[in-house]
Design an enzyme around this catalytic site. Structure first.
Site, mmCIF file in Angstrom:
data_model
loop_
_atom_site.group_PDB
_atom_site.id
_atom_site.type_symbol
_atom_site.label_atom_id
_atom_site.label_comp_id
_atom_site.label_asym_id
_atom_site.label_seq_id
_atom_site.Cartn_x
_atom_site.Cartn_y
_atom_site.Cartn_z
ATOM 1 C CD1 TRP B 100 40.381 42.273 36.885
ATOM 2 C CD2 TRP B 100 38.357 42.955 36.283
ATOM 3 N NE1 TRP B 100 40.574 42.845 36.477
ATOM 4 C CE2 TRP B 100 39.279 43.424 35.201
ATOM 5 C CE3 TRP B 100 37.321 43.484 35.671
ATOM 6 C CZ2 TRP B 100 39.495 44.053 34.899
ATOM 7 C CZ3 TRP B 100 36.898 44.672 35.066
ATOM 8 C CH2 TRP B 100 38.097 45.006 34.202
ATOM 9 C CG ASP B 167 36.150 36.388 36.869
ATOM 10 O OD1 ASP B 167 36.721 36.025 35.634
ATOM 11 O OD2 ASP B 167 36.219 37.533 37.206
ATOM 12 C CE LYS B 191 41.634 39.082 30.578
ATOM 13 N NZ LYS B 191 41.679 40.601 29.783
HETATM 14 C C1 LIG Z 1 39.687 38.481 35.956
HETATM 15 C C2 LIG Z 1 38.938 39.425 35.138
HETATM 16 N N1 LIG Z 1 37.618 39.995 35.194
HETATM 17 C C3 LIG Z 1 36.076 40.399 34.435
HETATM 18 C C4 LIG Z 1 36.920 41.182 33.764
HETATM 19 C C5 LIG Z 1 35.730 41.882 32.320
HETATM 20 O O1 LIG Z 1 35.654 41.270 31.394
HETATM 21 P P1 LIG Z 1 34.728 41.981 30.175
HETATM 22 O O2 LIG Z 1 35.472 43.152 29.592
HETATM 23 O O3 LIG Z 1 34.427 41.449 29.584
HETATM 24 O O4 LIG Z 1 33.833 42.902 31.033
HETATM 25 C C6 LIG Z 1 37.822 41.253 32.981
HETATM 26 C C7 LIG Z 1 38.476 41.998 31.895
HETATM 27 O O5 LIG Z 1 39.708 41.822 31.865
HETATM 28 C C8 LIG Z 1 39.450 40.192 33.903
HETATM 29 O O6 LIG Z 1 40.518 40.301 33.909
#
Ligand SMILES: Cc1ncc(COP(=O)(O)O)c(C=O)c1O
Ligand SMILES: Cc1ncc(COP(=O)(O)O)c(C=O)c1O
Ligand SMILES: [Mg+2]
Ligand SMILES: [Mg+2]
Ligand SMILES: [Mg+2]
Ligand SMILES: [Mg+2]
Lengths: 354, 354
Positions: B100, B167, B191
């Site tokens: 991520w 994040d 989550k």
């Molecule tokens: C830490 C983290 N950041 C970003 C994301 C991406 O999220 P999204 O699918 O809502 O764009 C995730 C998805 O699991 C994640 O676990």
């Protein structure tokens, strides 16, 4: 008691869709898990996404014609930006039919050069501009097929040599037209397709990949296509409920059948507006939208009485948009004829009283 | 039978929340309309949005500290772009803890100049970098508090003179920390907060409005704040279900209480991983995430047996992320201790068998 729901969006959905969606929130397919707590990469959800995408292409008659359907997030408002980011290199043309077109223009102007090809601003957007010329040197022409706020609708579409982009948020899936005239269609789900929270994009793939800018991934149609509309976690509940609504529409007979139903409702509604001396329609007669009928009381003093009568009849959501006032009866696909009958009855009762 | 749901996201929600959300899809508040077919401008929905925003600020202990909470669309992936669009003028720093963070860096690089301040790529991201210096000339420092895929978590946070952006998609609302250390927090709902389809942003207002670029409206935090998180049609169902989950969390005792529960679950889980000779943990011990426990079979030949036993015990969603393999038990707020007990039992049964 279930209300007569004329809300402009989010708006009425078929009762059976609500039942199925509600059940899936508890347990999907007897799998011992709620739809909203399973992985979007599970077979169960991937099947839903693929079924939803396929139904869109099938219902619009676009099979085998080079189109892809995407279920994205961010509303039609995000498409004001994405269309320009993906398609605008030199210059794009916009037809301004008010409110939503205006916002689309404003956002595209942050990306590049925009020309207003035609506008109905001279009459507070109560009509659809016609007979305008479309220059052949545009990257694309953008129109809004149905103006939700003013209650106007394109009945025929400009012939163009350039790609035609259309915001169909408030009338997609409502009529049987030749959808292959359009190169890109977008629509927030929350009128004819499902709950708020997902946005449909239908795009002819061959118009993509032609701009030089480095498009942010989340705004890049090609990235979304490559990922099967799962570039990131999709809005699971909104996609599922949209799929159910599309299945319902197919079962009802598809676009030709629903168009007939919508015409019946619109005819009933506009006849009452015209024949009842207490009301007058807002939009030019030939451009009237079967989706959103906008009208005013001739005598504003009757407002309180009328509003009370509406409330007593269980009629909900007929206030005009805050930017226009008056009344607006939104008659999307899922609205039964009986609801229009109920509204028309209250209007004639008012006439009898007055 | 209800399964033990270890899904990494979308993931388990409290059973009572699912019941209430399901009911609202049929009829909200006995108003004769479904929650998903009413106007987002109705008092009913505006109240929901305001309650959700207020609960976020209250639960995070940020009242009166200059923060605003927003419920947006587009997922955390859209925030990779939005944070840079709103905050990046000259140069921003990123800590790369894998997956991520890497995507966040890639998207921000399309907007401007990015420096990687620290990285754990040298050990396949199985630890959290520590003791790095944060330059004082950055527009902001970006970190990912919990890496969902590798199962690592920041236990303490870098001290910075520059705005700290985080994040928190996979561990927000899971522990009682000083949230005022952060200037901007974002998290996909799917989550600990709700269903997929909405993204939480909590931002200290005074860091905004400092970049010179003309930000597209839909990506502009100030526009969303000005519109009360209703710049356009919000994802009604996802916001409502998030509000219910936040109410549940408050009733459970808030972050301190849930942190204790999460610690119990994590202790049980990691003890089994450590003590059972058939399994080994993936992440460095001191950086282990209580949210996502990643582990592998020492002997891959036992995989089929183990997977069958898991299935028979009704245990769902423990496959490792496709990019890492092995196993991952996600133990978000709503997962009961009993589910971890069930998983641990299967693990020791396997030991007894082997
Ligand atoms: C830490 C983290 N950041 C970003 C994301 C991406 O999220 P999204 O699918 O809502 O764009 C995730 C998805 O699991 C994640 O676990
Ligand atoms: C024609 C049209 N375009 C765009 C929008 C904006 O949609 P959203 O709120 O999903 O961004 C609307 C909303 O009602 C609309 O009617
Ligand atoms: Mg054409
Ligand atoms: Mg009349
Ligand atoms: Mg600070
Ligand atoms: Mg071990």
């Amino acid at each position: 008691m279930k209300k007569h729901n004329f809300s402009a969006g989010p708006s009425i959905l078929p009762q059976e869709v609500l039942q199925q969606a509600s059940q899936a929130v508890i347990d999907y397919n007897n799998e011992g898990l709620s739809l909203i707590e399973i992985s979007h990469r599970s077979k169960a959800f991937v099947d839903i996404m693929e079924q939803a995408r396929a139904l869109v292409i099938e219902l619009l008659g676009l099979e085998g014609k080079g189109y892809k359907a995407l279920f994205l997030q961010g509303g039609a408002s995000t498409q004001f930006l994405m269309t320009a980011m993906n398609l605008l290199e030199t210059k794009a043309g916009y037809v301004n039919t008010g409110a939503w077109s205006g916002k689309a223009i404003k956002e595209a102007q942050k990306v590049g050069n925009i020309v207003e090809i035609a506008s109905s601003s001279d009459a507070n957007f109560n009509y659809i501009p016609k007979g305008f010329e479309v220059p052949s040197d545009l990257d694309y022409l953008h129109i809004t097929s149905n103006n939700t706020i003013f209650g106007t609708q394109f009945k025929s579409f400009p012939t163009t040599s350039v790609p035609l982009v259309c915001d169909m948020s408030s009338d997609i899936f409502s009529r049987a037209i030749d959808y292959s005239k359009f190169d890109l269609i977008y629509a927030g789900a929350q009128k004819n397709m499902g709950p708020a929270g997902t946005t449909l994009v239908v795009v002819k793939e061959d118009i993509l990949g032609k701009v030089t800018r480095n498009i942010p991934s989340i705004l890049d149609y090609q990235k979304h296509i490559g990922a099967g509309s799962m570039f990131n976690t999709p809005p699971v509940f909104a996609v599922y409920t949209s799929m159910l609504t599309l299945e319902w529409l197919k079962k009802e007979g598809g676009l030709e059948a629903i168009e007939k139903e919508n015409e019946k409702k619109a005819t009933l509604m506009y006849s009452e507006i015209d024949l009842n001396p207490l009301f007058k329609g807002f939009a030019a007669t030939e451009d009237r939208s079967p989706m959103n009928a906008t009208f005013n009381l001739v005598n504003e003093n009757l407002k309180e009485t009328f509003d009370t009568m509406l409330k007593e009849a269980g009629i909900s959501g007929v206030n005009g948009h805050r930017s226009v006032g008056g009344y607006r009866a939104s008659m999307y696909n899922a609205l039964p004829l009986a609801s229009v009958q109920a509204l028309v009855e209250v209007m004639s009762e008012l006439e009898n009283k007055a």
